[in-house]
Scaffold this motif. Structure first.
Motif, short mmCIF file in Angstrom:
data_model
loop_
_atom_site.label_atom_id
_atom_site.label_comp_id
_atom_site.label_asym_id
_atom_site.label_seq_id
_atom_site.Cartn_x
_atom_site.Cartn_y
_atom_site.Cartn_z
N ILE A 4 -12.13 -16.26 -35.72
CA ILE A 4 -12.58 -16.38 -34.28
C ILE A 4 -12.81 -15.10 -33.51
CG2 ILE A 4 -12.43 -17.17 -31.88
CD1 ILE A 4 -10.82 -19.72 -33.21
N THR A 5 -11.58 -14.22 -34.15
CA THR A 5 -11.56 -12.83 -33.40
C THR A 5 -12.74 -12.00 -34.16
OG1 THR A 5 -9.33 -12.77 -33.41
CG2 THR A 5 -10.15 -10.87 -33.37
N GLN A 6 -12.81 -12.37 -35.26
CA GLN A 6 -14.17 -11.36 -35.99
C GLN A 6 -15.49 -11.92 -35.43
OE1 GLN A 6 -13.51 -12.27 -40.46
NE2 GLN A 6 -13.66 -10.08 -40.72
N ILE B 296 -16.01 -13.09 -32.51
CA ILE B 296 -16.17 -12.53 -31.08
C ILE B 296 -16.39 -10.87 -31.18
CG2 ILE B 296 -14.92 -11.92 -29.09
CD1 ILE B 296 -13.38 -14.53 -29.27
N GLY B 297 -15.71 -10.41 -32.20
CA GLY B 297 -15.76 -9.06 -32.23
C GLY B 297 -17.24 -8.57 -32.71
N LEU C 174 -7.78 -18.19 -36.37
CA LEU C 174 -7.65 -17.22 -35.22
C LEU C 174 -8.46 -15.92 -35.78
CD1 LEU C 174 -6.56 -16.75 -32.51
CD2 LEU C 174 -4.62 -15.79 -33.44
N GLN C 175 -8.15 -15.35 -36.97
CA GLN C 175 -8.70 -14.33 -37.41
C GLN C 175 -10.26 -14.40 -37.31
OE1 GLN C 175 -7.25 -12.87 -41.31
NE2 GLN C 175 -8.54 -11.15 -41.33
#
Length: 528
Positions: A5-7, A9-10, A2-3
């Motif tokens: 994917i978050t990175q 997207i960010g 999840l981290q």
């Protein structure tokens, strides 16, 4: 995971935000100079292509170049053939993003430099005005781009540790085709081929994918960029649709050649040429991206006349000439949107004044002239301006104010043009020299109004119109006395005398309002 994917997207979000800030501010800074530049340096298809490359290098957006080109074609600044050259150049110029990322973004740890750039840019925006503020936005955008690339690279490195993509590294046709489709979807979702290519280069640098996979993805991403042009063309003008069609045909045909010819050739070269195998993978992909855009240019440039003919037949012009300029896709370039709105008004006014000239010479009946077309154009321009965002640049804001003043004067002149039956009255009762002189002056104005783009009126011609307006006002009392005297001696009936006085007053009013409008459009507007 999840981290990661978050990175991802960010990082993509930071890159897109940076591109948007930099592109929008550079376009606003370019303003009217872009219009002048392209009209000057697109004399041939080859020059048009170079101009497309140059502008795309400056604003880092082939979409911005394509949308600007749509407006230039609509306004007549560029021919459709020249526009084809600019679109081809834009596709070559947009590959510069890949080189920037490969040579700078992935070679150095520039996150420490990116953050100060963002800070300095923000201060310039807050403390500066007009061009300095826009430059600050561009500076901050540039910093965000590289900060986003740094975040993307970290995310891709983590992604490579968790996901095994070796199943997609075989050399089969179906695998390559699937990767092309993945690249296409990436661009459609991100609405930016530059962001998609940057993500691919970051994945390649992090060894999440190999060179062959990256090539297939880039081909798909190059096809996906046509989605923006297609969306912009839906419900747009014929010029927009034609330009979008060029974009689609160029990218799809070039992708086919790249898939079946260029990609196998470069993979063979990397396998059999020892010196080529020493190249950095990201440099190879940047070179591949540029190579197949250049290949597309070599395929299409010799056949521009034929391509122009085919597309013109497939997408015929349906819009009324005077309003076909109004394209909402130009809102991203306020100076162009304002200029095309002004051209629409001036061209319609030219048509009205040409009818006025004919009526003044007795070629048509003045009472037959109506203002329906002018009313329609003014309505369309009003609707167009209501949708247009307020421009950021002070120069564009000043142009918008001048356009609003032109609309006000046009509405006043429109009221005068509703009473062109007065021309028949003036001609029927006496051969007025005032009318002849006015017609001669108006003929010169029409020449400037009919040009595309509309040209500024020479100061001398404006002064002549002002002089005539002042002169006819001074002569009004004597003319009225003469008409009354003729009525008293029964040379003119009382009712006809009243009509003549009204007609003469109408001519004075039309001359005055036309002069005010001409002052606004004269060569030197600094004194207005």
């Amino acid at each position: 995971m999840l981290q990661v994917i978050t990175q991802l997207i960010g990082g993509i979000g930071l890159f897109l935000l940076g591109m948007s800030l930099m592109t929008d501010s550079l376009k606003a800074m370019a303003g009217e100079s872009l219009r002048q530049w392209l009209s000057r340096f697109t004399g041939s298809s080859f020059k048009a292509m170079l101009s497309g490359i140059g502008f795309t290098l400056v604003v880092q957006s082939s979409t911005a170049t394509t949308l600007a080109t749509i407006g230039f074609v609509s306004a007549g600044v560029l021919t459709f053939a020249q526009a084809i050259g600019v679109v081809i150049g834009a596709n070559i110029g947009t590959t510069s993003t890949g080189w920037m990322v490969a040579l700078l973004g992935l070679k150095f740890s520039i996150a420490s430099f990116a953050l100060p750039m963002i800070g300095v840019g923000a201060l310039m925006k807050l403390l500066g005005k007009d061009r300095l503020a826009l430059l600050g936005l561009a500076f901050a955008g540039f910093g965000l781009i590289f900060f986003g690339i740094d975040v993307l690279q970290l995310a891709m490195a983590s992604f490579a540790e968790r996901v095994d993509l070796s199943v997609w590294s075989n050399n089969s046709f179906s695998t390559r085709l699937i990767l092309v489709l993945v690249g296409l979807v990436m661009t459609i979702l991100l609405q930016s081929s530059s962001a998609a290519v940057t993500a691919t280069l970051a994945a390649l640098a992090s060894q999440a994918i190999d060179v062959q996979q990256a090539m297939a993805l880039v081909i798909g991403q190059n096809i996906g960029t046509v989605a923006t042009a297609i969306l912009a063309a839906i419900g747009a003008t014929t010029s927009a649709k034609r330009t979008a069609a060029v974009h689609v045909i160029f990218n799809v045909v070039t992708a086919v050649f790249a898939f079946f010819i260029l990609m196998p050739a470069m993979l063979w070269m990397l396998t059999h040429w020892a010196w080529a195998a020493t190249w950095d993978n990201t440099i190879i992909i940047a070179a591949f991206h540029t190579a197949f855009s250049l290949m597309g240019a070599m395929i299409f440039m010799p056949f521009i006349p034929q391509l122009q003919s085919v597309i013109s037949k497939l997408i015929p012009e349906k819009e009324v000439e005077t309003i076909r300029y109004l394209d909402e896709s130009l809102f991203s370039m306020p100076s162009l949107a304002i200029a095309t709105a002004q051209d629409s008004i001036c061209h319609c006014l030219a048509d009205m004044y040409r009818l006025l000239i004919k009526a003044g010479r007795g070629e048509i009946i003045g009472a037959m002239i109506n203002t329906k077309e002018l009313d329609h154009v003014l309505l369309k321009v009003d609707e167009y301006l209501k949708k247009m965002p307020v421009p950021q640049a002070q120069a564009d804001q000043q142009r918008l104010i001048e356009l609003m003043r032109l609309i006000v004067y046009t509405r006043v002149v429109r009221e005068d043009l509703q009473h062109t039956a007065n021309l028949d009255i003036l001609r029927a009762h006496f051969d007025t020299e005032d009318l002849k002189e006015f017609i001669g002056i108006i003929e010169k104005l029409v020449l400037y109004f009919r040009q595309t783009p509309v040209q500024k009126i020479p100061v001398q011609d404006v002064e002549n119109l002002e002089r005539f307006s002042a002169q006819i006002k001074i002569h009004q009392p004597a003319i009225r006395q003469n008409i009354v005297a003729q009525s008293a001696t029964s040379q003119v009936k009382a009712a006809d005398a009243l009509d003549l006085i009204i007609a003469q007053r109408w001519l004075e009013r039309l001359a005055k309002h036309t002069a005010k409008m001409a002052i606004l459009l004269k060569e030197d507007t600094s004194t207005i």
